[in-house]
Write an enzyme that holds these catalytic residues in place. Structure first.
Site, PDB file in Angstrom:
ATOM      1  N   SER A   1      40.599  47.379  55.415  1.00 33.57           N
ATOM      2  CA  SER A   1      39.745  47.971  54.378  1.00 33.57           C
ATOM      3  C   SER A   1      39.216  49.353  54.794  1.00 33.57           C
ATOM      4  CB  SER A   1      38.596  47.036  53.985  1.00 33.57           C
ATOM      5  OG  SER A   1      39.120  45.898  53.319  1.00 33.57           O
TER       6      SER A   1
ATOM      7  N   HIS B   1      40.501  38.861  63.363  1.00 26.52           N
ATOM      8  CA  HIS B   1      39.982  39.723  64.433  1.00 26.52           C
ATOM      9  C   HIS B   1      40.062  39.034  65.794  1.00 26.52           C
ATOM     10  CE1 HIS B   1      38.763  42.862  61.686  1.00 26.52           C
ATOM     11  NE2 HIS B   1      38.306  41.917  60.883  1.00 26.52           N
TER      12      HIS B   1
ATOM     13  N   CYS C   1      38.229  36.897  56.302  1.00 30.20           N
ATOM     14  CA  CYS C   1      39.472  36.817  57.076  1.00 30.20           C
ATOM     15  C   CYS C   1      39.068  36.296  58.444  1.00 30.20           C
ATOM     16  CB  CYS C   1      40.151  38.177  57.165  1.00 30.20           C
ATOM     17  SG  CYS C   1      39.138  39.486  57.851  1.00 30.20           S
TER      18      CYS C   1
ATOM     19  N   CYS D   1      37.158  44.384  51.544  1.00 31.78           N
ATOM     20  CA  CYS D   1      36.229  43.651  52.407  1.00 31.78           C
ATOM     21  C   CYS D   1      35.472  44.650  53.253  1.00 31.78           C
ATOM     22  CB  CYS D   1      36.939  42.659  53.305  1.00 31.78           C
ATOM     23  SG  CYS D   1      35.720  41.824  54.333  1.00 31.78           S
TER      24      CYS D   1
ATOM     25  N   GLU E   1      32.253  40.288  49.580  1.00 27.63           N
ATOM     26  CA  GLU E   1      32.654  40.735  50.909  1.00 27.63           C
ATOM     27  C   GLU E   1      32.033  42.064  51.310  1.00 27.63           C
ATOM     28  OE1 GLU E   1      36.587  40.244  49.103  1.00 27.63           O
ATOM     29  OE2 GLU E   1      37.168  39.354  50.989  1.00 27.63           O
TER      30      GLU E   1
ATOM     31  N   ARG F   1      44.557  41.608  54.158  1.00 23.00           N
ATOM     32  CA  ARG F   1      44.326  42.867  53.432  1.00 23.00           C
ATOM     33  C   ARG F   1      45.126  44.041  53.972  1.00 23.00           C
ATOM     34  NH1 ARG F   1      41.018  39.494  53.573  1.00 23.00           N
ATOM     35  NH2 ARG F   1      39.925  38.733  51.727  1.00 23.00           N
TER      36      ARG F   1
ATOM     37  N   CYS G   1      34.513  43.745  57.025  1.00 22.62           N
ATOM     38  CA  CYS G   1      35.565  44.145  57.956  1.00 22.62           C
ATOM     39  C   CYS G   1      35.560  45.643  58.188  1.00 22.62           C
ATOM     40  CB  CYS G   1      36.932  43.793  57.385  1.00 22.62           C
ATOM     41  SG  CYS G   1      37.456  42.147  57.796  1.00 22.62           S
TER      42      CYS G   1
ATOM     43  N   CYS H   1      33.957  39.429  60.403  1.00 25.81           N
ATOM     44  CA  CYS H   1      34.117  38.972  59.019  1.00 25.81           C
ATOM     45  C   CYS H   1      34.147  37.462  58.925  1.00 25.81           C
ATOM     46  CB  CYS H   1      35.413  39.538  58.451  1.00 25.81           C
ATOM     47  SG  CYS H   1      35.588  39.208  56.689  1.00 25.81           S
TER      48      CYS H   1
END
Ligand code: NFE
Ligand code: MG
Length: 573
Positions: free
Chosen positions: A507, A68, A64, A552, A14, A484, A555, A61
């Protein structure tokens, strides 16, 4: 300088995360987290139609994949005061719930387990003893001696072919691996099992959102109609497929993921006293039962916990100018107001300025800027977000199932409650929240069916679709709990287009660098918390703690090195 180790990239798939750790003998004295990749989504957003923003934001990303999109449409709905129908919230909860289960199981087996499970040791396991072990832990039907003998043969095939393939480049044989061969074989078998499981369960997103990854969204609801008499809408057949997927998820979580976590954790109890770091935790809240404007209806509450004090949950206001701010003192960005300014995301700036060393380089200059991540802070505090923050928030707010699950886990592992605040606690919290959310999915599904039975099939509100009807200026925040951690997008709309757009992602909270005051971010603090490395040339312990956050970087930076330079010093995994 000589005593600094570098792990780059430390992420398995990631994005690009680099860790530099200053050593004092074999102990980590201080650690530095650097995002070495940059893209430009926030800049790309400017000047676009806010209703299209989700489709761009979602490309931040591929892991995930939907979060978003959801944060983005919620930001527009918040700015323009659009309400969505109950069914839309239920379907969004189901889609986000499915993202959690999928993402957490994949993380545990495919991105994190091999920090604890020695694949090569599994080759010396006795399939019959492995079967006895598996059956003592769970009723999962795939647990016969024959099944484990087949799995062992498969694994042997990888090794005899002279390549471990997906299991290559790890620290096999490292003395920090503690599992007996049978537990290793069981976990590796479930690693392979989870690969085909995840392919099946990803279908929930395609049913409601048309495709996966990156399912479709729409401002004002969900882009799928419910009509039991139509072949192309959500009908009885599709709803029963959703029910089957939820059951399939629950079975794997209950019979494989939860028992495996407890079994593996029981060999690593010493990890219950290292790797906490900050002791400050933040959630935005999510999974509404009564719309996003009513936080009392959120399944996961919003709040902040400071210094491990679970008796006080502080309110969090995402619109307050003095609460959430991003700093760039140690990031490769400039702010109009100077390097030490802090900006609320509505006023956020994305001005790239790389001042780091020219690759290939040995070390980053950590006294200056050293990351493409900004440093978000809440009321000046560095905060950890994610499963541990959520489980603590649920626990502190009296959520019964969480209290039971946490109690059962501490009891089974025979560790004190303080063990929650650790690398082990973070990994266990992810497993427990997966169970909590899988169970909640059944409730959302039942509610959806109840609504449909009484004739409520509405999934979309005819909102003020004509931009000329919008106020000249509007701003809003779209927030959610991504796997996350807390994720929010702040949008400023002016003259029908996006004037400013800032995403502050999980992240970034966890992997961000030091701030204006020199306070470390969550990864940096966690690594400086009681980490003694058996062999600094094989920093398995660093992997354990960083992977416990499920980093990640795609992200976190949401921005590519224009020259495509590879910034590699030590390559792991
Ligand atoms: Ni790319 Fe993401 C999640 C978001 S992480 S995985 O979960 O938002 O920071
Ligand atoms: Mg951002």
């Amino acid at each position: 300088m000589s005593d600094r180790i570098v792990v780059d990239p430390i992420t398995r798939i990631e994005g690009h995360l680099r860790i530099e750790a200053e050593m004092d003998g074999n102990k980590i004295k201080s650690a530095y987290s650097s995002g070495t990749m940059v893209r430009g989504i926030e800049v790309i957003m400017q000047g676009r139609d806010p209703r299209d923003a989700w489709a761009f934001a979602q490309r931040i990303c591929g892991v995930c994949t939907l979060v978003h999109g959801l944060a983005s449409i919620r930001s527009v709905e918040n700015a323009l005061d659009y309400k969505v129908p109950k069914n839309a919230d239920l379907i969004r909860n189901l889609m986000n719930g499915a993202q959690y289960i999928h993402d957490h199981v994949m993380h545990f087996y495919h991105l994190h387990a091999l920090d604890w499970v020695d694949v090569v040791s599994a080759l010396s396991a006795d399939p019959k003893a492995t079967s006895e072990l598996a059956q003592s832990l769970s009723n999962y039907p795939k647990s016969s001696p024959g099944y484990f003998a087949d799995m062992k043969k498969k694994l042997k095939g990888f090794v005899e072919a002279g390549q471990l393939g997906i299991f290559a480049k790890a620290y096999w044989g490292h003395p920090a691996y503690k599992l007996p061969p049978e537990a290793n074989l069981m976990a590796v078998s479930h690693y392979l099992e989870a690969l085909s499981w995840q392919r099946d369960v990803a279908r929930l997103h395609t049913i409601f959102g048309g495709k996966n990854p990156h399912p479709n969204f729409v401002v004002g609801g969900v882009p799928c109609a419910i009509d039991l008499n139509s072949d192309s809408a959500i009908n009885m057949k599709k709803l029963s497929q959703v029910q089957d997927i939820i059951k399939q998820m629950m079975t794997f979580v209950d019979q494989v993921y939860v028992p495996d976590t407890l079994a593996i954790a029981s060999f690593y109890k010493d990890w219950g006293s290292r790797g906490e770091g900050l002791g400050n935790f933040l959630t935005y809240g999510d999974f509404p039962s009564n719309g996003m404007d009513d936080p009392s209806g959120f399944m996961i509450p919003s709040g902040a916990i400071l210094n491990r004090d679970l008796s006080t949950i502080h309110d969090v206001d995402m619109n307050a100018a003095d609460e959430i701010k991003e700093y760039v003192s140690h990031s490769w960005y400039d702010y109009e107001g100077g390097k030490n300014a802090g900006l609320h995301p509505y006023d956020g700036e994305t001005k790239l300025n790389y001042t780091g060393p020219k690759p290939p380089y040995k070390h980053l200059d950590v006294d200056q800027s050293y990351s493409w991540l900004k440093s978000p802070r809440w009321k000046g505090h560095a905060m950890e977000v994610g499963p541990l923050a959520r489980v603590l928030m649920l626990y502190a707010s009296g959520h019964e199932q969480t209290k039971e699950l946490v109690g059962m886990t501490l009891n089974k592992l025979d560790v004190p409650v303080e063990a929650l605040f650790s690398t082990l606690g973070r990994t266990a919290a992810r497993t427990l929240e997966t169970k909590i959310i899988a169970d909640a999915m059944q409730g959302w599904y039942n509610d959806l069916i109840t609504n449909i039975k009484v004739g409520d099939t509405k999934t979309f509100n005819e909102v003020l679709w004509e931009p000329s009807s919008w106020p000249k200026q509007a701003q809003g925040v779209g927030f959610m709990e991504a796997p996350r951690g807390g994720l929010a997008h702040w949008i400023v709309i002016e003259d029908e287009i996006i004037k400013n757009y800032q995403a502050v992602v999980p992240s970034t909270w966890n992997a961000g660098p030091r701030d204006d005051k020199g306070q470390p971010g969550a990864y940096e603090a966690a690594l400086a918390d009681n980490h003694v490395l058996h062999d600094p040339k094989q920093p398995l312990e660093v992997l354990r703690t960083i992977h416990s956050f499920d980093p990640c970087l795609a992200c976190a930076v949401h921005l590519t090195d224009p020259d495509g330079n590879e910034l590699i010093k030590v390559k792991v995994q």
